[in-house]
Scaffold this active site. Structure first.
Site, short mmCIF file in Angstrom:
data_model
loop_
_atom_site.label_atom_id
_atom_site.label_comp_id
_atom_site.label_asym_id
_atom_site.label_seq_id
_atom_site.Cartn_x
_atom_site.Cartn_y
_atom_site.Cartn_z
CE LYS A 10 6.40 10.14 2.63
NZ LYS A 10 5.99 8.72 3.05
CE1 TYR A 35 3.46 5.34 0.08
CE2 TYR A 35 1.66 7.20 0.66
CZ TYR A 35 3.24 6.52 0.63
OH TYR A 35 4.20 7.37 0.95
CG ASN A 38 8.94 8.35 5.77
OD1 ASN A 38 8.00 8.78 4.96
ND2 ASN A 38 9.01 7.11 5.70
CG HIS A 57 7.11 7.86 -2.51
ND1 HIS A 57 6.71 6.58 -2.36
CD2 HIS A 57 7.14 7.75 -3.91
CE1 HIS A 57 6.59 5.71 -3.16
NE2 HIS A 57 6.72 6.28 -4.46
CD GLU A 91 5.63 4.73 -6.94
OE1 GLU A 91 6.56 5.22 -7.14
OE2 GLU A 91 5.39 3.64 -6.03
P1 DAT Z 1 9.10 3.40 1.79
O1 DAT Z 1 8.53 4.70 1.67
O2 DAT Z 1 10.57 3.70 2.50
O3 DAT Z 1 9.14 2.98 0.24
P2 DAT Z 1 6.86 1.68 2.30
O4 DAT Z 1 6.70 1.43 0.89
O5 DAT Z 1 7.21 0.19 3.35
O6 DAT Z 1 8.14 2.57 2.81
O7 DAT Z 1 5.90 2.35 3.23
C1 DAT Z 1 5.34 3.45 2.71
C2 DAT Z 1 5.09 4.57 3.92
O8 DAT Z 1 4.25 3.84 4.92
C3 DAT Z 1 6.53 4.79 4.48
O9 DAT Z 1 7.22 5.81 4.32
C4 DAT Z 1 6.17 5.22 5.91
C5 DAT Z 1 4.64 4.26 6.29
N1 DAT Z 1 5.04 3.15 6.79
C6 DAT Z 1 5.66 1.91 6.54
N2 DAT Z 1 5.83 0.98 7.36
C7 DAT Z 1 5.50 1.41 8.28
C8 DAT Z 1 5.01 0.98 9.68
N3 DAT Z 1 5.43 -0.28 10.07
N4 DAT Z 1 4.26 1.73 10.53
C9 DAT Z 1 4.13 2.92 10.31
N5 DAT Z 1 4.11 3.62 9.07
C10 DAT Z 1 4.76 2.94 8.14
MG MG Z 2 7.70 2.09 -0.73
#
Ligand code: DAT
Ligand code: MG
Length: 151
Positions: free
Chosen positions: A11, A51, A114, A117, A128
């Site tokens: 990212k 997303y 973070n 992805h 994806e």
């Molecule tokens: P990942 O990237 O580990 O697959 P995810 O698919 O649950 O996580 O969420 C996508 C992204 O959204 C994640 O990298 C960071 C953000 N995110 C997820 N949960 C969040 C939250 N509770 N508050 C803020 N950002 C969040």
């Molecule tokens: Mg995810």
């Protein structure tokens, strides 16, 4: 299968922080094979589609705005259990819950920064990869190290 594929993306925070080579090295050194890569600033349509599962959540607008804010290194990595093990290498969604040794554990603090992805299952990987890449942008080849990584 040694042909399993995952969509992995660095990212904008990871690109700005100079982490492209570090992240690629980790997947390469593990023994996984890079079959697709490009750097793009994704538009809002792509970010929202990527997303889509999070649409309606409180962090969705921030998340998609951030993804469109700068360069993303989109990649397809291939190898045995690359989807699941790629997630292990990446670490937990919240970097403060990620183990040291993982990418997020080693380099990140906040959830919204973070850095990387990774697809979370076979269906999302397929979806994806198709969203970010044309079939012609994926390279089919056998790695010279194939028989040294796989028995
Ligand atoms: P990942 O990237 O580990 O697959 P995810 O698919 O649950 O996580 O969420 C996508 C992204 O959204 C994640 O990298 C960071 C953000 N995110 C997820 N949960 C969040 C939250 N509770 N508050 C803020 N950002 C969040
Ligand atoms: Mg995810």
């Amino acid at each position: 299968s040694t042909k399993e594929r995952s969509f992995i993306a660095i990212k904008p925070d990871g690109v700005h922080r100079g982490m492209i080579s570090n992240i690629i090295s980790r997947f390469e050194q593990k023994g996984y094979k890079l079959v697709g890569i490009k750097v793009i600033v994704p538009g809002m349509d792509l970010a929202k589609a990527h997303y889509a599962e999070h649409e309606g959540k409180p962090f969705f607008n921030k998340l998609t705005s951030f993804l469109t804010s700068g360069p993303v290194v989109a990649m397809v990595w291939e190898g045995k259990e690359v989807i699941k093990y790629g997630r292990t290498m990446i670490g937990a969604t919240n970097p403060l819950a990620s183990a040291p040794g993982t990418i997020r554990g080693d380099f990140c603090v906040d959830m919204g920064r973070n850095m990387i992805h990774g697809s979370d299952g076979p269906e999302s990987a397929q979806r994806e990869i198709a969203l970010w890449f044309q079939p012609s942008e994926i390279a089919e080849y056998e790695s010279a190290t194939q028989s040294w990584v796989y028995e």
